[in-house]
Motif scaffolding. Structure first.
Motif, PDB file in Angstrom:
ATOM      1  N   UNK A  61       0.804  -1.220   0.000  1.00  0.00           N
ATOM      2  CA  UNK A  61       0.000   0.000   0.000  1.00  0.00           C
ATOM      3  C   UNK A  61       0.842   1.276   0.000  1.00  0.00           C
ATOM      4  N   UNK A  62       2.136   1.156   0.260  1.00  0.00           N
ATOM      5  CA  UNK A  62       2.998   2.335   0.408  1.00  0.00           C
ATOM      6  C   UNK A  62       3.302   2.985  -0.939  1.00  0.00           C
ATOM      7  N   UNK A  63       3.344   4.303  -0.946  1.00  0.00           N
ATOM      8  CA  UNK A  63       3.723   5.060  -2.134  1.00  0.00           C
ATOM      9  C   UNK A  63       5.169   5.545  -2.086  1.00  0.00           C
ATOM     10  N   UNK A  64       5.780   5.512  -0.898  1.00  0.00           N
ATOM     11  CA  UNK A  64       7.108   6.107  -0.737  1.00  0.00           C
ATOM     12  C   UNK A  64       8.246   5.183  -1.138  1.00  0.00           C
ATOM     13  N   UNK A  65       7.982   3.878  -1.235  1.00  0.00           N
ATOM     14  CA  UNK A  65       9.018   2.921  -1.603  1.00  0.00           C
ATOM     15  C   UNK A  65       8.464   1.943  -2.634  1.00  0.00           C
ATOM     16  N   UNK A  66       9.390   1.311  -3.339  1.00  0.00           N
ATOM     17  CA  UNK A  66       8.995   0.349  -4.365  1.00  0.00           C
ATOM     18  C   UNK A  66      10.017  -0.780  -4.410  1.00  0.00           C
ATOM     19  N   UNK A  67       9.735  -1.795  -5.239  1.00  0.00           N
ATOM     20  CA  UNK A  67      10.659  -2.925  -5.436  1.00  0.00           C
ATOM     21  C   UNK A  67      11.070  -3.555  -4.110  1.00  0.00           C
ATOM     22  N   UNK A  68      10.114  -3.757  -3.225  1.00  0.00           N
ATOM     23  CA  UNK A  68      10.450  -4.358  -1.930  1.00  0.00           C
ATOM     24  C   UNK A  68      10.546  -5.872  -2.061  1.00  0.00           C
ATOM     25  N   UNK A  69      11.418  -6.457  -1.257  1.00  0.00           N
ATOM     26  CA  UNK A  69      11.548  -7.913  -1.235  1.00  0.00           C
ATOM     27  C   UNK A  69      12.091  -8.348   0.120  1.00  0.00           C
ATOM     28  N   UNK A  70      11.671  -9.506   0.561  1.00  0.00           N
ATOM     29  CA  UNK A  70      12.126 -10.053   1.844  1.00  0.00           C
ATOM     30  C   UNK A  70      13.524 -10.629   1.684  1.00  0.00           C
ATOM     31  N   UNK A  71      14.437 -10.244   2.585  1.00  0.00           N
ATOM     32  CA  UNK A  71      15.792 -10.782   2.577  1.00  0.00           C
ATOM     33  C   UNK A  71      15.934 -11.968   3.508  1.00  0.00           C
ATOM     34  N   UNK A  72      15.455 -11.805   4.745  1.00  0.00           N
ATOM     35  CA  UNK A  72      15.562 -12.881   5.727  1.00  0.00           C
ATOM     36  C   UNK A  72      14.505 -12.693   6.796  1.00  0.00           C
ATOM     37  N   UNK A  73      13.986 -13.797   7.290  1.00  0.00           N
ATOM     38  CA  UNK A  73      13.038 -13.786   8.399  1.00  0.00           C
ATOM     39  C   UNK A  73      13.626 -14.617   9.527  1.00  0.00           C
TER      40      UNK A  73
END
Length: 234
Positions: A61-73
């Motif tokens: 839903x965020x407009x301030x960032x893009x291309x997010x991906x999980x690195x580690x959990x």
């Protein structure tokens, strides 16, 4: 004579503020900012205290960032990579000329909460000018001086530090860095893997990875603090 500032920056334009608003019960912390030859930098973000579905929804839903991906959990902690959207801030060259070092940056639903080292008052005033140019509301919570004694140690109300190695590097981070170097992790080609070093230290690979990353971040920050090299602005 240096300065340590603790302050809050209020603006809806700041990256990750909308993500923090979507997971208001969680801690959203910048771990590193990785510059790129061109285009927007890459953020590495640590989020603690929210479930995976809520975090994914906040990013979506965020407009301030893009291309997010999980690195580690790792349990309640999740690390993501993302990039800011939009144009660079106004007068970004002021930051290029500013040698201050961020120590901790939290994104909150209202803005950023930050702790930052400055070499002197002029450097702090330059940073404040940058904030004003971008309509970032800057609320200073604490500004204290640091003193460097004859033995090279820095003392301040926040505690003492040994300047023979980067500020805030823990013994565990230093041990991880030295062991990795001695075992050949940084050689080309590598003669040791992350798993090899983790076994040697008796820690999980995920924990070792975090220690190495933080240790290297401190080394780079100390290098930038003691040289005239400026960050890229393009």
């Amino acid at each position: 004579m240096g300065l340590i500032a603790e302050f809050r920056m209020a603006s809806e334009q700041l990256p990750l503020v909308d993500v923090a608003e979507g997971v208001s019960e969680a801690t959203v912390e910048f771990e590193s900012v990785q510059g790129r030859p061109s285009g927007a930098p890459t953020f590495i973000v640590r989020i603690v205290g929210a479930d995976a579905d809520a975090i994914e929804a906040a990013f979506a839903d965020a407009d301030s960032v893009t291309d997010y991906s999980l690195l580690v959990a790792d349990g309640a902690t999740r690390r993501y990579r993302c990039r800011p959207t939009g144009d660079p801030p106004t007068d970004v060259e002021l930051l290029a000329d500013n040698g201050s070092i961020p120590d901790r940056v939290l994104a909150t639903p209202n803005g950023w909460e930050e702790r930052r080292w400055f070499a002197d008052r002029e450097e702090f005033d330059q940073f404040r000018t940058f904030c004003r140019a971008n309509d970032y509301g800057l609320r200073l919570d604490r500004l204290v001086e640091t003193d460097e004694g004859p033995d090279g140690r820095v003392s301040s109300p926040f505690g003492n530090g040994d300047r023979s190695r980067p500020r805030e590097m823990t013994d565990a981070q230093r041990e991880a860095l030295v062991t990795a170097h001695e075992m050949g992790y940084f050689d080309t080609p590598r003669t040791a893997t992350m798993a090899d070093i983790a076994d040697e230290l008796g820690v999980a690979s995920a924990s070792l990875s975090e220690r190495l990353r933080r240790a290297q971040t401190h080394l780079v920050a100390e290098f930038r603090r003691t040289t005239s090299i400026k960050p890229r602005t393009d």
